[in-house]
Write a protein that holds these residues in place. Sequence first.
Motif, PDB file in Angstrom:
ATOM      1  N   GLY A   1      72.062  22.321  38.903  1.00  0.00           N
ATOM      2  CA  GLY A   1      73.126  21.566  38.644  1.00  0.00           C
ATOM      3  C   GLY A   1      72.571  21.458  37.586  1.00  0.00           C
ATOM      4  N   ASP A   2      71.739  21.217  37.576  1.00  0.00           N
ATOM      5  CA  ASP A   2      71.171  20.537  35.454  1.00  0.00           C
ATOM      6  C   ASP A   2      71.485  21.449  34.014  1.00  0.00           C
ATOM      7  N   ALA A   3      71.637  22.417  34.662  1.00  0.00           N
ATOM      8  CA  ALA A   3      70.878  23.760  34.122  1.00  0.00           C
ATOM      9  C   ALA A   3      70.973  24.857  34.713  1.00  0.00           C
ATOM     10  N   GLN A   4      71.669  26.412  34.066  1.00  0.00           N
ATOM     11  CA  GLN A   4      71.569  27.698  34.366  1.00  0.00           C
ATOM     12  C   GLN A   4      72.690  28.573  33.242  1.00  0.00           C
ATOM     13  N   HIS A   5      72.221  29.384  33.631  1.00  0.00           N
ATOM     14  CA  HIS A   5      72.657  30.414  32.389  1.00  0.00           C
ATOM     15  C   HIS A   5      74.139  30.738  32.591  1.00  0.00           C
ATOM     16  N   LYS A   6      74.868  31.362  31.089  1.00  0.00           N
ATOM     17  CA  LYS A   6      76.263  31.643  31.906  1.00  0.00           C
ATOM     18  C   LYS A   6      76.939  33.041  31.657  1.00  0.00           C
ATOM     19  N   ASP A   7      75.286  33.986  31.209  1.00  0.00           N
ATOM     20  CA  ASP A   7      76.186  34.977  30.967  1.00  0.00           C
ATOM     21  C   ASP A   7      74.742  35.860  31.409  1.00  0.00           C
ATOM     22  N   TRP A   8      74.147  37.111  30.741  1.00  0.00           N
ATOM     23  CA  TRP A   8      73.497  37.757  31.396  1.00  0.00           C
ATOM     24  C   TRP A   8      72.341  37.246  30.750  1.00  0.00           C
ATOM     25  N   VAL A   9      71.382  37.420  32.407  1.00  0.00           N
ATOM     26  CA  VAL A   9      69.471  37.007  31.674  1.00  0.00           C
ATOM     27  C   VAL A   9      69.265  38.381  31.925  1.00  0.00           C
ATOM     28  N   ARG A  10      68.541  38.302  30.247  1.00  0.00           N
ATOM     29  CA  ARG A  10      68.080  39.483  29.378  1.00  0.00           C
ATOM     30  C   ARG A  10      66.264  39.567  30.123  1.00  0.00           C
ATOM     31  N   ASP A  11      65.690  38.816  30.232  1.00  0.00           N
ATOM     32  CA  ASP A  11      64.106  38.521  30.123  1.00  0.00           C
ATOM     33  C   ASP A  11      63.963  37.707  30.890  1.00  0.00           C
ATOM     34  N   VAL A  12      62.469  37.271  31.904  1.00  0.00           N
ATOM     35  CA  VAL A  12      62.725  36.010  32.850  1.00  0.00           C
ATOM     36  C   VAL A  12      60.299  36.536  32.236  1.00  0.00           C
ATOM     37  N   ALA A  13      60.016  35.606  32.726  1.00  0.00           N
ATOM     38  CA  ALA A  13      58.013  35.540  32.109  1.00  0.00           C
ATOM     39  C   ALA A  13      57.502  33.794  32.784  1.00  0.00           C
ATOM     40  N   CYS A  14      56.725  34.872  33.765  1.00  0.00           N
ATOM     41  CA  CYS A  14      55.785  33.526  34.920  1.00  0.00           C
ATOM     42  C   CYS A  14      54.650  33.180  33.617  1.00  0.00           C
ATOM     43  N   ALA A  15      54.818  32.183  33.818  1.00  0.00           N
ATOM     44  CA  ALA A  15      53.227  31.318  32.747  1.00  0.00           C
ATOM     45  C   ALA A  15      52.122  31.450  33.610  1.00  0.00           C
ATOM     46  N   PRO A  16      51.196  31.538  32.903  1.00  0.00           N
ATOM     47  CA  PRO A  16      50.039  31.560  33.583  1.00  0.00           C
ATOM     48  C   PRO A  16      49.363  30.376  33.876  1.00  0.00           C
ATOM     49  N   SER A  17      48.750  30.630  34.853  1.00  0.00           N
ATOM     50  CA  SER A  17      48.441  29.005  36.325  1.00  0.00           C
ATOM     51  C   SER A  17      48.125  28.082  35.291  1.00  0.00           C
ATOM     52  N   ILE A  18      48.576  26.824  35.039  1.00  0.00           N
ATOM     53  CA  ILE A  18      47.920  25.619  33.700  1.00  0.00           C
ATOM     54  C   ILE A  18      47.569  24.435  34.774  1.00  0.00           C
ATOM     55  N   VAL A  19      48.579  24.064  35.875  1.00  0.00           N
ATOM     56  CA  VAL A  19      48.357  22.836  36.699  1.00  0.00           C
ATOM     57  C   VAL A  19      48.522  23.417  38.434  1.00  0.00           C
TER      58      VAL A  19
END
Length: 409
Positions: free
Chosen positions: A294-312
């Motif tokens: 509920g704090d933040a979300q996209h309001k239009d098409w999501v064009r790309d997603v990227a999972c970060a390499p595991s650090i923590v």
Amino acid sequence: MYAQGGYGQAPPQQQQYNAGYQQQQQYAPQQQQQQQQPQYGQQQMTEQPQQAQQTQQQQEVVTQAAPTDQGKPQPIYVDTQHDDMVHDAQLDYYGTKLATSSSDRTVKIYDVSGNSYAPNATLTGHSGPIYQLSWSHPKYGTLLASASFDGSVLIHREARQGEWILVKAFVGLHESSVNSVQFAPHEYGLVCAAGSSDGRVSVLTHGGESNGDDEWTVEYLNDTPLGVNAVSWAPYGVGKETTGGGGEGEEEEDDEQCQPLPPRLVTGGSDNGIRMWTKNPSTGIWEQSVVESGDAQHKDWVRDVACAPSIVPGMSVIASCSEDKTVIIWKQGGDDDATAAAADDEKKWSPKVLNTFEDPVWRVSWSITGNILAVSSGDANVTLWKEELDGVWSLVNQVEDTTGGAQGE
């Protein structure tokens, strides 16, 4: 060996060219009629690059050169010789091969060394614009997957230097444009995922040597009816599993054992949403969970997603970008709970807006260390961002498109 729609069957007719970038042109039906039906199989699909005449639509791709004497890296501008818009550019695992894809229905490959490059090959076979490319881990050889508007995914392999063969053609894999493709972490085997405008994600799995080199299986995940624009595999990791210890007559103690996390796949869609798919290790069924807050979300098409390499350990980090001109960083887990990594699906996602840009944002990509995020936006700029110790993301560098980019063509 199979792919839905029939092996070698012509791609289905597309109703709308709606999955490319905002500036790409309508795909002309007469081009598709003029294009010869590609022949698939264990045949060579290589055309040695030739010196073409200069055209007004030549495209350039920027790669990173070796440091200069002053220690400051300089970009390399690659004249791709594509005849139409370039949609993707990907370096392989070692950074020695560059592949580019275009609306001219070809993939061009270059050998990169230091601050120079040389043409390697031109791959054909698609009957529509090619939106995205993905290199496999070198454990499986030099494999390149391509996703196209024609609803297919092709996988090529370099047999010898500059000689490429088509090892698998998933023709008619989807009923609409295939917008994204990515190989999974090599620990999960030779697996590839593709997202389509038909609302489904296909998971392509190679059967291994025991079942034959060309045996592939296809699974479909029903993601969103409005269409899938991007897919990204979560990095391979391990989680702690608590089990009861102690024998008969002894006081039981909890033992912690490290277990590999199941394959996880993140998608971004035209419904403005982000979803994570996790393969249940017991049943083998892919289960869906929604990445939202509920704090933040996209309001239009999501064009790309990227999972970060595991650090923590135990922490999952996802970057997403959208037509709404924002980039959001999603985090989950990462505390000292022994079961944190194993129970990611039960934890809430914590979003943070990295920045609001002046134009829609097309792509996001993490550095290999996972601490720097590259953002490509509609203003023809690539910016690099880094998270400070206080959790604030700051701009550390910017690469401007000196060739004019989207605004100059």
